[in-house]
Design a protein around this motif. Structure first.
Motif, PDB file in Angstrom:
ATOM      1  N   LEU A 122      -2.040  10.928 -34.780  1.00 16.29           N
ATOM      2  CA  LEU A 122      -1.221  10.386 -35.838  1.00 16.29           C
ATOM      3  C   LEU A 122       0.145   9.497 -35.050  1.00 16.29           C
ATOM      4  O   LEU A 122       0.320   8.247 -35.507  1.00 16.29           O
ATOM      5  N   VAL A 123       0.311   9.938 -33.747  1.00 16.20           N
ATOM      6  CA  VAL A 123       1.547   9.045 -32.976  1.00 16.20           C
ATOM      7  C   VAL A 123       1.040   7.690 -32.459  1.00 16.20           C
ATOM      8  O   VAL A 123       1.362   6.710 -32.646  1.00 16.20           O
ATOM      9  N   GLU A 124      -0.559   7.808 -32.232  1.00 12.89           N
ATOM     10  CA  GLU A 124      -0.859   6.297 -31.843  1.00 12.89           C
ATOM     11  C   GLU A 124      -0.967   5.450 -33.336  1.00 12.89           C
ATOM     12  O   GLU A 124      -0.835   4.319 -32.740  1.00 12.89           O
ATOM     13  N   ARG A 125      -1.296   5.977 -34.357  1.00 14.83           N
ATOM     14  CA  ARG A 125      -1.190   5.017 -35.461  1.00 14.83           C
ATOM     15  C   ARG A 125       0.070   4.801 -35.945  1.00 14.83           C
ATOM     16  O   ARG A 125       0.345   3.794 -36.764  1.00 14.83           O
ATOM     17  N   PHE A 126       1.026   5.852 -35.665  1.00 15.03           N
ATOM     18  CA  PHE A 126       2.452   5.627 -36.378  1.00 15.03           C
ATOM     19  C   PHE A 126       3.367   6.019 -34.921  1.00 15.03           C
ATOM     20  O   PHE A 126       3.917   7.021 -34.968  1.00 15.03           O
ATOM     21  N   PRO A 127       3.758   5.013 -34.039  1.00 13.17           N
ATOM     22  CA  PRO A 127       4.415   5.143 -32.923  1.00 13.17           C
ATOM     23  C   PRO A 127       5.625   5.772 -33.076  1.00 13.17           C
ATOM     24  O   PRO A 127       6.223   6.488 -32.347  1.00 13.17           O
ATOM     25  N   ALA A 128       6.456   5.597 -34.162  1.00 15.23           N
ATOM     26  CA  ALA A 128       7.688   6.296 -34.842  1.00 15.23           C
ATOM     27  C   ALA A 128       7.725   7.724 -34.637  1.00 15.23           C
ATOM     28  O   ALA A 128       8.911   8.403 -34.409  1.00 15.23           O
ATOM     29  N   LEU A 129       6.581   8.284 -34.977  1.00 18.69           N
ATOM     30  CA  LEU A 129       6.444   9.791 -35.097  1.00 18.69           C
ATOM     31  C   LEU A 129       6.412  10.270 -33.482  1.00 18.69           C
ATOM     32  O   LEU A 129       6.752  11.322 -33.294  1.00 18.69           O
ATOM     33  N   GLY A 130       6.288   9.465 -32.557  1.00 17.96           N
ATOM     34  CA  GLY A 130       6.353   9.786 -31.144  1.00 17.96           C
ATOM     35  C   GLY A 130       7.863  10.302 -30.848  1.00 17.96           C
ATOM     36  O   GLY A 130       8.254  11.097 -29.874  1.00 17.96           O
ATOM     37  N   ASN A 131       8.664   9.620 -31.581  1.00 19.41           N
ATOM     38  CA  ASN A 131      10.242  10.218 -31.387  1.00 19.41           C
ATOM     39  C   ASN A 131      10.476  11.595 -31.461  1.00 19.41           C
ATOM     40  O   ASN A 131      11.533  12.159 -31.111  1.00 19.41           O
ATOM     41  N   LEU A 132       9.601  12.185 -32.336  1.00 16.63           N
ATOM     42  CA  LEU A 132       9.876  13.724 -32.952  1.00 16.63           C
ATOM     43  C   LEU A 132       9.401  14.615 -31.464  1.00 16.63           C
ATOM     44  O   LEU A 132       9.992  15.703 -31.495  1.00 16.63           O
ATOM     45  N   GLY A 133       8.459  14.361 -30.768  1.00 13.16           N
ATOM     46  CA  GLY A 133       7.895  15.166 -29.523  1.00 13.16           C
ATOM     47  C   GLY A 133       6.769  15.464 -29.802  1.00 13.16           C
ATOM     48  O   GLY A 133       5.900  14.331 -30.499  1.00 13.16           O
ATOM     49  N   GLY A 134       6.253  16.642 -29.494  1.00 15.12           N
ATOM     50  CA  GLY A 134       4.784  16.999 -29.482  1.00 15.12           C
ATOM     51  C   GLY A 134       4.220  17.228 -30.650  1.00 15.12           C
ATOM     52  O   GLY A 134       4.985  17.005 -31.975  1.00 15.12           O
ATOM     53  N   PRO A 135       3.163  17.501 -30.721  1.00 15.36           N
ATOM     54  CA  PRO A 135       2.206  17.754 -32.127  1.00 15.36           C
ATOM     55  C   PRO A 135       3.045  18.774 -33.193  1.00 15.36           C
ATOM     56  O   PRO A 135       3.003  18.485 -34.134  1.00 15.36           O
ATOM     57  N   LEU A 136       3.435  19.821 -32.594  1.00 16.37           N
ATOM     58  CA  LEU A 136       4.096  20.676 -33.679  1.00 16.37           C
ATOM     59  C   LEU A 136       5.331  20.224 -34.226  1.00 16.37           C
ATOM     60  O   LEU A 136       5.633  20.528 -35.419  1.00 16.37           O
ATOM     61  N   PHE A 137       5.977  19.080 -33.625  1.00 15.45           N
ATOM     62  CA  PHE A 137       7.330  18.651 -34.190  1.00 15.45           C
ATOM     63  C   PHE A 137       6.887  17.714 -34.933  1.00 15.45           C
ATOM     64  O   PHE A 137       7.711  17.591 -36.208  1.00 15.45           O
ATOM     65  N   VAL A 138       5.852  16.619 -34.957  1.00 14.43           N
ATOM     66  CA  VAL A 138       5.188  16.225 -35.885  1.00 14.43           C
ATOM     67  C   VAL A 138       4.910  16.706 -36.966  1.00 14.43           C
ATOM     68  O   VAL A 138       5.230  16.308 -38.113  1.00 14.43           O
ATOM     69  N   ALA A 139       4.186  18.010 -36.876  1.00 17.93           N
ATOM     70  CA  ALA A 139       3.952  18.761 -37.981  1.00 17.93           C
ATOM     71  C   ALA A 139       4.855  19.404 -38.727  1.00 17.93           C
ATOM     72  O   ALA A 139       4.694  19.225 -40.087  1.00 17.93           O
ATOM     73  N   THR A 140       5.841  19.671 -38.139  1.00 16.24           N
ATOM     74  CA  THR A 140       6.961  20.150 -38.947  1.00 16.24           C
ATOM     75  C   THR A 140       7.643  19.206 -39.639  1.00 16.24           C
ATOM     76  O   THR A 140       7.975  19.577 -40.680  1.00 16.24           O
ATOM     77  N   ALA A 141       7.775  18.126 -39.162  1.00 12.56           N
ATOM     78  CA  ALA A 141       8.459  16.916 -39.827  1.00 12.56           C
ATOM     79  C   ALA A 141       7.751  16.631 -41.295  1.00 12.56           C
ATOM     80  O   ALA A 141       8.195  16.477 -42.267  1.00 12.56           O
ATOM     81  N   LEU A 142       6.474  16.592 -41.017  1.00 15.89           N
ATOM     82  CA  LEU A 142       5.387  16.303 -42.053  1.00 15.89           C
ATOM     83  C   LEU A 142       5.230  17.566 -43.171  1.00 15.89           C
ATOM     84  O   LEU A 142       5.071  17.164 -44.423  1.00 15.89           O
ATOM     85  N   PHE A 143       5.381  18.455 -42.499  1.00 18.82           N
ATOM     86  CA  PHE A 143       5.359  19.874 -43.265  1.00 18.82           C
ATOM     87  C   PHE A 143       6.715  19.860 -44.370  1.00 18.82           C
ATOM     88  O   PHE A 143       6.619  20.059 -45.486  1.00 18.82           O
ATOM     89  N   MET A 144       7.835  19.372 -43.923  1.00 17.37           N
ATOM     90  CA  MET A 144       8.880  19.391 -44.513  1.00 17.37           C
ATOM     91  C   MET A 144       8.998  18.227 -45.766  1.00 17.37           C
ATOM     92  O   MET A 144       9.304  18.437 -46.945  1.00 17.37           O
ATOM     93  N   ALA A 145       8.424  16.966 -45.361  1.00 21.72           N
ATOM     94  CA  ALA A 145       7.924  16.051 -46.356  1.00 21.72           C
ATOM     95  C   ALA A 145       7.177  16.614 -47.513  1.00 21.72           C
ATOM     96  O   ALA A 145       7.469  16.212 -48.490  1.00 21.72           O
ATOM     97  N   ALA A 146       6.211  16.965 -46.794  1.00 21.83           N
ATOM     98  CA  ALA A 146       4.945  17.529 -48.037  1.00 21.83           C
ATOM     99  C   ALA A 146       5.466  18.583 -48.812  1.00 21.83           C
ATOM    100  O   ALA A 146       5.310  18.704 -50.136  1.00 21.83           O
ATOM    101  N   THR A 147       6.383  19.629 -48.596  1.00 21.52           N
ATOM    102  CA  THR A 147       6.985  20.577 -49.174  1.00 21.52           C
ATOM    103  C   THR A 147       7.928  19.775 -50.269  1.00 21.52           C
ATOM    104  O   THR A 147       7.969  20.368 -51.208  1.00 21.52           O
ATOM    105  N   ALA A 148       8.732  19.041 -49.729  1.00 17.90           N
ATOM    106  CA  ALA A 148       9.687  18.404 -50.833  1.00 17.90           C
ATOM    107  C   ALA A 148       8.900  17.786 -51.763  1.00 17.90           C
ATOM    108  O   ALA A 148       9.269  17.637 -53.065  1.00 17.90           O
ATOM    109  N   ILE A 149       7.699  17.099 -51.319  1.00 21.58           N
ATOM    110  CA  ILE A 149       6.949  16.101 -52.601  1.00 21.58           C
ATOM    111  C   ILE A 149       6.156  17.232 -53.519  1.00 21.58           C
ATOM    112  O   ILE A 149       6.358  16.910 -54.470  1.00 21.58           O
TER     113      ILE A 149
END
Length: 215
Positions: A45-72
């Motif tokens: 995901l970070v390779e295709r969406f470099p901005a996600l790399g600012n969040l940190g490792g995979p778990l932090f990317v997963a956490t951010a997307l988890f929050m977004a998916a929960t809101a949706i």
């Protein structure tokens, strides 16, 4: 007359809308699937969406997307049914709070403790209600089936203890195993355990079910 809160709306209320059971399942499990996929494919995901790399490792990317998916999912549930079920709503609030702490403090502990907090909260509320003579589970599932007072007490006790059990299991798994193992267990372990427990309660529900009054 004032209107009931959206999460307590009468099932007979004409403003309440029912949705397809499959869609309901997608709304409930979708955020977890996003969390699992993002954690396992974080680098992709970070390779295709470099901005996600600012969040940190995979778990932090997963956490951010988890929050977004929960809101949706919560937003979609409200749009489709004009209601917000109590348990998904409470779980969503905890996701946002602990997810935000995870990202802000850059610590995995908070998101890993989220299931512990949610399940302990539900368990304590149900068991605490029983201590005061209230079978609170009846307020949540009364629209699904009708039980006598003894049935609601027994079912509330069992679910209260089950939630405490889930909280303990989550603590054991995240503290003793790897992050990937914890994520996999959270997605593929908790749901089957919950389904099996729910099915095991059917004899109790059938024994204490009340007949629908004849019209």
């Amino acid at each position: 007359m004032s209107e009931k809160p959206v999460f307590e709306r009468d099932p007979a209320d004409p403003k309440r809308k029912e949705i397809n059971p499959l869609l309901k399942l997608v709304l409930e499990l979708g955020p977890l699937m996003v969390f699992f996929f993002a954690n396992s494919r974080g680098e992709w995901l970070v390779e295709r969406f470099p901005a996600l790399g600012n969040l940190g490792g995979p778990l932090f990317v997963a956490t951010a997307l988890f929050m977004a998916a929960t809101a949706i999912a919560l937003t979609a549930s409200w749009v489709l049914t004009r209601t917000l079920p109590i348990m998904p709503l409470v779980s969503g609030v905890v996701v946002f709070v602990f997810g935000a702490l995870t990202l802000y403090l850059h610590s995995e502990i908070f998101i890993k403790m989220k299931p512990t907090i949610v399940n302990t909260l539900f368990g304590v509320v149900l068991l605490g209600g029983l201590a005061f003579g209230k079978s609170l589970l009846g307020y949540v599932f009364d629209s699904a089936f009708k039980l006598d007072a003894e049935g609601w007490r027994k079912l509330t006790l069992r679910w209260g203890l089950f939630f405490i059990f889930l909280a303990v299991v989550n603590e054991v798994v995240w503290r003793m195993f790897s992050t990937d193992t914890w994520v996999a267990f959270k997605v593929w372990g908790i749901m089957p355990i919950t389904i099996l427990f729910t099915m095991s309660q059917m004899p109790l529900i059938m024994k204490h079910s009340l007949e629908e009054p004849s019209k």
